[in-house]
Structure formats: C-alpha cells, structure tokens
Design an enzyme around this catalytic site. Structure first.
Site, PDB file in Angstrom:
ATOM      1  N   LYS A  81       0.824  -1.211   0.000  1.00 27.09           N
ATOM      2  CA  LYS A  81       0.000   0.000   0.000  1.00 27.09           C
ATOM      3  C   LYS A  81       0.866   1.272   0.000  1.00 27.09           C
ATOM      4  O   LYS A  81       2.071   1.202   0.281  1.00 27.09           O
ATOM      5  CB  LYS A  81      -0.925  -0.029   1.224  1.00 27.09           C
ATOM      6  CG  LYS A  81      -1.962  -1.161   1.182  1.00 27.09           C
ATOM      7  CD  LYS A  81      -2.897  -1.090   2.389  1.00 27.09           C
ATOM      8  CE  LYS A  81      -3.978  -2.163   2.320  1.00 27.09           C
ATOM      9  NZ  LYS A  81      -4.923  -2.049   3.471  1.00 27.09           N
TER      10      LYS A  81
ATOM     11  N   TYR B 211     -12.399  -2.088  -3.423  1.00 23.10           N
ATOM     12  CA  TYR B 211     -12.903  -2.343  -2.073  1.00 23.10           C
ATOM     13  C   TYR B 211     -14.430  -2.332  -2.009  1.00 23.10           C
ATOM     14  O   TYR B 211     -15.012  -1.995  -0.967  1.00 23.10           O
ATOM     15  CB  TYR B 211     -12.314  -1.318  -1.100  1.00 23.10           C
ATOM     16  CG  TYR B 211     -10.889  -1.637  -0.675  1.00 23.10           C
ATOM     17  CD1 TYR B 211     -10.605  -2.766   0.102  1.00 23.10           C
ATOM     18  CD2 TYR B 211      -9.820  -0.811  -1.027  1.00 23.10           C
ATOM     19  CE1 TYR B 211      -9.313  -3.070   0.505  1.00 23.10           C
ATOM     20  CE2 TYR B 211      -8.514  -1.107  -0.623  1.00 23.10           C
ATOM     21  CZ  TYR B 211      -8.274  -2.236   0.140  1.00 23.10           C
ATOM     22  OH  TYR B 211      -6.996  -2.533   0.546  1.00 23.10           O
TER      23      TYR B 211
ATOM     24  N   HIS C  37      -2.066  -5.394   1.566  1.00 17.65           N
ATOM     25  CA  HIS C  37      -3.345  -6.080   1.375  1.00 17.65           C
ATOM     26  C   HIS C  37      -3.052  -7.508   0.949  1.00 17.65           C
ATOM     27  O   HIS C  37      -2.068  -7.764   0.254  1.00 17.65           O
ATOM     28  CB  HIS C  37      -4.150  -5.390   0.265  1.00 17.65           C
ATOM     29  CG  HIS C  37      -5.309  -6.202  -0.229  1.00 17.65           C
ATOM     30  ND1 HIS C  37      -6.551  -6.149   0.357  1.00 17.65           N
ATOM     31  CD2 HIS C  37      -5.397  -7.129  -1.224  1.00 17.65           C
ATOM     32  CE1 HIS C  37      -7.363  -6.987  -0.277  1.00 17.65           C
ATOM     33  NE2 HIS C  37      -6.682  -7.599  -1.236  1.00 17.65           N
TER      34      HIS C  37
HETATM   35  P1  IDP Z   1      -7.880  -6.747   5.827  1.00 17.44           P
HETATM   36  O1  IDP Z   1      -7.073  -5.813   4.935  1.00 17.44           O
HETATM   37  O2  IDP Z   1      -7.065  -7.275   6.979  1.00 17.44           O
HETATM   38  O3  IDP Z   1      -8.565  -7.844   5.039  1.00 17.44           O
HETATM   39  P2  IDP Z   1     -10.494  -5.473   6.029  1.00 17.44           P
HETATM   40  O4  IDP Z   1     -11.396  -5.572   7.197  1.00 17.44           O
HETATM   41  O5  IDP Z   1     -10.862  -6.212   4.780  1.00 17.44           O
HETATM   42  O6  IDP Z   1      -9.018  -5.859   6.526  1.00 17.44           O
HETATM   43  O7  IDP Z   1     -10.371  -3.917   5.689  1.00 17.44           O
HETATM   44  C1  IDP Z   1      -9.767  -3.481   4.484  1.00 17.44           C
HETATM   45  C2  IDP Z   1      -8.835  -2.328   4.796  1.00 17.44           C
HETATM   46  O8  IDP Z   1      -9.602  -1.223   5.265  1.00 17.44           O
HETATM   47  C3  IDP Z   1      -7.824  -2.590   5.910  1.00 17.44           C
HETATM   48  O9  IDP Z   1      -6.675  -3.288   5.475  1.00 17.44           O
HETATM   49  C4  IDP Z   1      -7.505  -1.185   6.369  1.00 17.44           C
HETATM   50  O10 IDP Z   1      -6.580  -0.537   5.490  1.00 17.44           O
HETATM   51  C5  IDP Z   1      -8.857  -0.503   6.240  1.00 17.44           C
HETATM   52  N1  IDP Z   1      -9.607  -0.529   7.509  1.00 17.44           N
HETATM   53  C6  IDP Z   1     -10.287  -1.578   8.030  1.00 17.44           C
HETATM   54  N2  IDP Z   1     -10.850  -1.261   9.215  1.00 17.44           N
HETATM   55  C7  IDP Z   1     -10.535   0.041   9.429  1.00 17.44           C
HETATM   56  C8  IDP Z   1     -10.823   0.942  10.500  1.00 17.44           C
HETATM   57  O11 IDP Z   1     -11.502   0.620  11.484  1.00 17.44           O
HETATM   58  N3  IDP Z   1     -10.299   2.210  10.374  1.00 17.44           N
HETATM   59  C9  IDP Z   1      -9.557   2.611   9.286  1.00 17.44           C
HETATM   60  N4  IDP Z   1      -9.259   1.778   8.263  1.00 17.44           N
HETATM   61  C10 IDP Z   1      -9.732   0.513   8.336  1.00 17.44           C
HETATM   62 MG    MG Z   2     -10.061  -7.744   3.580  1.00 14.33          MG
END
Ligand code: IDP
Ligand code: MG
Length: 153
Positions: free
Chosen positions: A24, A64, A130
C-alpha cells in the site's frame, strides 16, 4: 522421468495456488517495498507478476466494493489513491491462507510479532499491505489488476 516422478510433479503443481498481494502507499512511500517483497519471497512465494499503480479514487472504491457502507470506506479510498501501490500476483502452496498468516491482523496492534503488519504498518488504516481473503477474492483481485480490462493504465 519415471512414471512416479511425473505423477508427483503433477500433484505438487496442483497444490500451488495464487493470491493477490498489494503493497500500500504508506509502505511504498516509506521505502519499505523491497523489504516487504523480500519477506514474501523468504516465505516461499513466487512473484508471477507485479506492477506499480496509482489508483484513481474510482478504482480504489471498485477494488474495495465489499466494504461499501462501512464507516472507514471514504478514508480507505482516499488513502489507497494518495500514492503509488504495488499489486503482486503471488504463487505458493496454500497461497491465500499462507499470505494472510504472513501479513498478520488488520490492526498492527493485534498482529503477531514478526508478521509484515507488526513490522511495517503504521495503523489499522495505514497498514502497509493487502492480501486476498479467499480463493474467490484472489481470482477477482488478480483479474482486477492483471486481467484483460484491468485497472492497467
Ligand atoms: P484486511 O485488509 O485485513 O482484510 P479489512 O477488514 O478487509 O481488513 O479492511 C480493508 C482495509 O480497510 C484494511 O486493510 C484497512 O486498510 C482498512 N480498515 C479496516 N478497518 C478500518 C478501520 O476501522 N479504520 C480505518 N481503516 C480501516
Ligand atoms: Mg479484507
């Protein structure tokens, strides 16, 4: 090659699968891309393809799309389109789960020591990398960046 060896090679090949990894903008701009890729290679991932992209906000939102409606989506889209990112097509045995294990929990505060996010992430949002969360999303996400009609520009 003896018959048995051919059969063994076919089985080994069948065990390999692919996943989408992305470094990222926080990590690319922080000059951590090389160290992060080295971690993936050290864990046995083969790099099949890789590119450097600057995602338009529209494309970040499309990538996303599963998070449509979540409170952090606008912040995520702004972050992901704020600088260069490096999507990578990786291959390994049990690739999807192995890469999720290697990157660690979403929030670096919860990520196990030694994982990529524990080492390189700044925060839950700016979390360095990611990785696809299922075989199905791996297929869709590899198509997004490397298929025909991808976000290639
Ligand atoms: P992951 O990347 O571990 O699969 P996901 O829940 O799919 O996590 O969320 C996608 C991305 O969104 C995360 O990697 C992070 O960059 C962002 N994100 C997720 N939750 C939050 C939050 O509570 N605050 C700010 N950014 C978040
Ligand atoms: Mg995810």
């Amino acid at each position: 090659m003896a018959h048995g060896a051919i059969a063994a090679a076919i089985v080994r090949e069948g065990d390999l699968d692919e996943t989408l990894f992305m470094i990222k903008p926080d990590a690319v701009l922080g000059h951590k891309a090389g160290a992060i890729l080295a971690e993936a290679e050290r864990a046995g991932f083969e790099i099949l393809d890789l590119r450097l992209v600057r995602l338009a906000p529209r494309d970040a939102r499309r990538f996303y799309a599963v998070h449509e409606g979540k409170p952090f989506l606008d912040e995520l889209v702004e972050f992901m389109s704020s600088g260069p990112a490096i999507p990578c097509r990786l291959r390994r045995e049990n690739a999807v789960q192995a890469l999720r294990d290697l990157i660690g929990a979403t929030d670096p505060k919860d990520a196990k020591p030694g994982t990529i996010r524990a080492r390189f992430a700044e925060s839950k949002g700016r979390n360095a990398v990611h990785a696809s969360d299922s075989t199905e999303s791996a297929r869709t996400e590899i198509e997004f960046f490397f298929g025909d009609g991808s976000a290639r520009r």
